[in-house]
Design an enzyme around this catalytic site. Structure first.
Site, PDB file in Angstrom:
ATOM      1  CE1 TYR A 157      -3.424   2.859   0.494  1.00 23.96           C
ATOM      2  CE2 TYR A 157      -2.471   3.273   2.671  1.00 23.96           C
ATOM      3  CZ  TYR A 157      -3.135   3.559   1.507  1.00 23.96           C
ATOM      4  OH  TYR A 157      -3.959   4.749   1.728  1.00 23.96           O
ATOM      5  CG  ASP A 197      -3.753   2.063  -3.757  1.00 28.25           C
ATOM      6  OD1 ASP A 197      -3.503   2.617  -4.688  1.00 28.25           O
ATOM      7  OD2 ASP A 197      -4.556   2.585  -2.895  1.00 28.25           O
ATOM      8  CG  ASP A 297     -12.152   4.021  -2.080  1.00 28.02           C
ATOM      9  OD1 ASP A 297     -11.689   3.042  -1.411  1.00 28.02           O
ATOM     10  OD2 ASP A 297     -11.469   5.332  -1.681  1.00 28.02           O
ATOM     11  CG  HIS A 298      -9.123   1.265  -4.220  1.00 30.30           C
ATOM     12  ND1 HIS A 298      -8.060   1.462  -4.935  1.00 30.30           N
ATOM     13  CD2 HIS A 298      -9.380   2.228  -3.207  1.00 30.30           C
ATOM     14  CE1 HIS A 298      -7.590   2.504  -4.410  1.00 30.30           C
ATOM     15  NE2 HIS A 298      -8.089   2.880  -3.377  1.00 30.30           N
TER      16      HIS A 298
END
EC number: 3.1.-.-
Length: 669
Positions: A157, A197, A297-298
């Site tokens: 991340y 991410d 939201d992903h």
């Protein structure tokens, strides 16, 4: 086999979305994803706050990493299907500085060498300083590294650029990642999968506004995008495997701004990736995104691996052989959550002290197995040492559980209470309740002289109570008033119940009660004689006054002419109507204004961000955002605007209210 990556934006949010609402626990959610290796980012919890269901799912081995000093932030996790695949090694972070207790041995470490700050050209901060230790970049719980034999998997991340001051931290983290992968590939000849991410858009095709001329010309001016562009194929050796399967696909976004409902029009970005080294290309069967899965939201991204490939020599190699899973099942690496001390059930919990049955004796010897003999008798020297120690420990535990004031008495249903030589005993047997008197010889109530032999103990019943307790009990049983009920009313004080009693006709209101104290003690309450005070009236006097007022009102109304009465009534009605209209106009809800471009009613929002405008209401265009929507002249060229999407209309609700009042005031005659 499927490898899946998903930024879940908080482990507590997923169960509130469909289809996860139908799953009974976290293990069922993991099974619903239908992947053998599941990588999560943004867990947003801590080791002390994560639940046992999340840390120890029934069907998966779990590996979690959290920030060192900041809970509820960042955090990554890897779950592996325990029945199908188990990693050989695992560790937290990229620098090799984050170690469990005791630290990992060289055989437990994934790599032989790790990146160092002096080997990397790091970006200086605003003050011109560069980090001398990479552990400062590795303390936010952003990386997990697992060795599966066929490849080394790195779940990441990466930092987001929330401000200009955060850009050096973001860039230095990417540079540390690049150096770690380089050492694995070039020095150790390993194949690597980097997923998660990345918080970077690789190409203009991965950005919702990347097609606009103003963005395409300056897309790689950002340092992070320039670095990513050089690290990926064809400039570097890392392959964006999902894009390789969909080279020209538009709108393949993985992240959307939920605050502006951007997912409805697919106005997003692609910041989640699965990157592989070239040696793994033959193993990858397929790769894609899954935007249909909600909860964050992903959206998830994944790749599928072949179960078997044919080597250049013509020999076939199965995936289980490449992953070293063809033998007996092995235990996961030591940093797995199943080896955390809090989950080994070896710690003594506070709740265990309040469980049923209570604590056992220290010697673990039940009371029923203790031989019956006098406590004062010495232990048998011929008894075995183990028995003596067990009995001693048992009686020590028994003595420690008996209160000091009754220790040493026989178990006969009564308690011996004998005064000590230094304490007088003023209570005689005559003063004791009948239940406590004994048939022993009379005793003197005089104090015991110092140094003399104490008198024999007075045997009392176990239901003995102190005199104060007996007195309180008798008072309760006979209904005597307690201390609180013995208080008398002060001068001018009235009982609360008088305010709720209906007054009787013809009866005067009670006078204040005067309490007089004499030398002989408090006297009885005496009521003062009624006085002629004007504040005290009877019900008859009140009725007479009401009738007098009624007669006066009738005389006044008879003296008015009909025209005067009509004018007074009309003026009062007109004033009331105007006042009602004024107040209704002032407090009426103003309808939302129309946006200038589309002429449609706008949408109301409220500022939640801390600051001077927090709580204020404003209106914006109600149309959804989309590629080329109007962000304003400072952010969007006029010729790049697509008018089918949201315009840049904005107005505070206070301004709308002010204009409404001004307009309504101008319309009045």
């Amino acid at each position: 086999m499927r490898i899946l990556s998903w930024n879940i934006n908080g482990v507590r949010t997923i169960p509130h979305y469909h289809p996860w609402t139908t799953c009974k626990d976290w293990d069922a959610i993991l099974k619903e994803l239908k992947a053998e290796i599941i990588c999560f980012q943004e867990m947003k919890t801590s080791r002390t706050a994560v639940g046992r269901a999340v840390a120890l799912p029934e069907s998966f081995d779990a590996f979690l990493s959290f920030p060192i000093s900041r809970g509820g932030y960042s955090g990554v996790a890897v779950y592996t299907d325990a029945a199908k695949i188990t990693p050989l090694k695992a560790e937290e972070g990229l620098s090799g500085k984050i170690q469990p207790k005791p630290p990992l041995t060289p055989e437990e470490r994934v790599s032989r060498s790790y990146p160092y700050a002096h080997e990397i050209e790091l970006m200086p901060d605003a003050e011109g300083n560069t980090p001398s230790d990479l552990s400062t970049l590795d303390c936010e719980g952003r990386g997990l590294v697992l060795d599966f034999g066929l490849f080394v998997l790195i779940n990441l991340y990466c930092p987001n650029e929330t401000s200009d001051e955060r850009l050096p931290f973001k860039m230095n983290y990417h540079l540390m990642l690049q150096e770690r992968v380089r050492k694995l590939v070039e020095e150790e000849k390993r194949e690597v999968i980097v997923l998660g991410d990345m918080n970077i858009c690789a190409t203009p095709l991965d950005h919702c506004d990347g097609h606009l001329p103003s963005n395409a010309s300056t897309f790689y001016d950002h340092p992070a995008r320039a670095w990513f562009h050089k690290w990926l194929e064809p400039n570097g050796y890392m392959i964006d495997i999902v894009r390789k399967h969909w080279p020209g696909r538009k709108g393949m976004y993985t992240c959307w701004n939920t605050k502006i409902s951007a997912r409805e029009t697919n106005y997003g970005t692609r910041v989640d990736y699965i990157l592989i080294t070239p040696g793994l290309l033959p193993w990858v069967k397929h790769g894609d995104i899954d935007p249909s899965i909600k909860g964050s939201d992903h959206c998830p991204i994944y790749i599928d691996l072949h179960e078997e490939i044919t080597l250049e020599s013509g020999e076939k190699l199965s995936l289980r052989q490449a992953l070293r899973m063809d033998g007996d099942k092995r235990d996961p690496p030591r940093i797995a959550t199943k080896f955390w001390e809090e989950h080994l059930r070896k710690q003594t919990l506070l709740s265990s002290f309040f469980g049923k049955g209570g604590a056992k004796l220290p010697s673990e010897v039940p009371i029923s197995s203790i031989p019956a003999f006098a406590p004062d008798a010495p232990l048998d020297p011929a008894a075995p040492p183990a028995t003596q120690s067990s009995l001693s420990a048992a009686f020590d535990a028994l003595e420690s559980s008996i209160p000091p004031d009754i220790a040493g008495t026989e178990n006969t249903g009564s308690v011996d209470i004998s005064p000590t030589p230094d304490i007088t005993c003023p209570i005689s047997e005559a003063d004791l309740p009948p239940a406590t008197q004994t048939s022993t010889a009379p005793r003197s109530s005089s104090p015991i002289p110092s140094g003399s032999q104490p008198t024999p103990p007075l045997r009392r019943s176990t239901n003995f109570r102190r005199p104060a307790q007996e007195q309180h009990k008798r008072r309760r049983s006979t209904g005597a008033a307690g201390p609180s009920s013995s208080k008398k009313l002060k001068a001018g004080q009235t009982k609360l119940s008088n305010f709720f009693a209906k007054p009787k006709a013809g009866k005067r209101t009670p006078e204040a009660i005067e309490i007089s104290d004499t030398d002989d003690g408090p006297s009885s309450s005496q009521a003062k004689p009624p006085t002629s005070s004007p504040s005290i009236t009877t019900i008859d006097d009140e009725q007479a006054q009401i009738e007098a007022d009624l007669r006066l009102a009738q005389e006044l109304s008879a003296s008015q002419t009909p025209s005067e009465l009509e004018s007074i009534s009309s003026s009062q009605g007109k004033d009331a109507s105007q006042s009602k209209d004024a107040w209704s106009t002032l407090f009426a809800r103003v309808p939302p204004p129309n946006c200038i471009v589309h002429g449609e009613p706008t949408k109301e929002y409220r500022v939640n961000k801390p600051g001077p405008n927090k709580g204020k209401v404003f209106y914006t265009c109600s149309r959804p955002v989309g590629p080329g929507y109007d962000k304003g002249r400072s952010e969007r060229l006029r010729d790049e605007i697509d008018h089918q999407y949201k315009c840049n209309y904005f107005k505070w609700a206070s301004d709308v209210k002010r204009e409404s009042l001004r307009t309504s005031g101008s319309k009045k005659p």
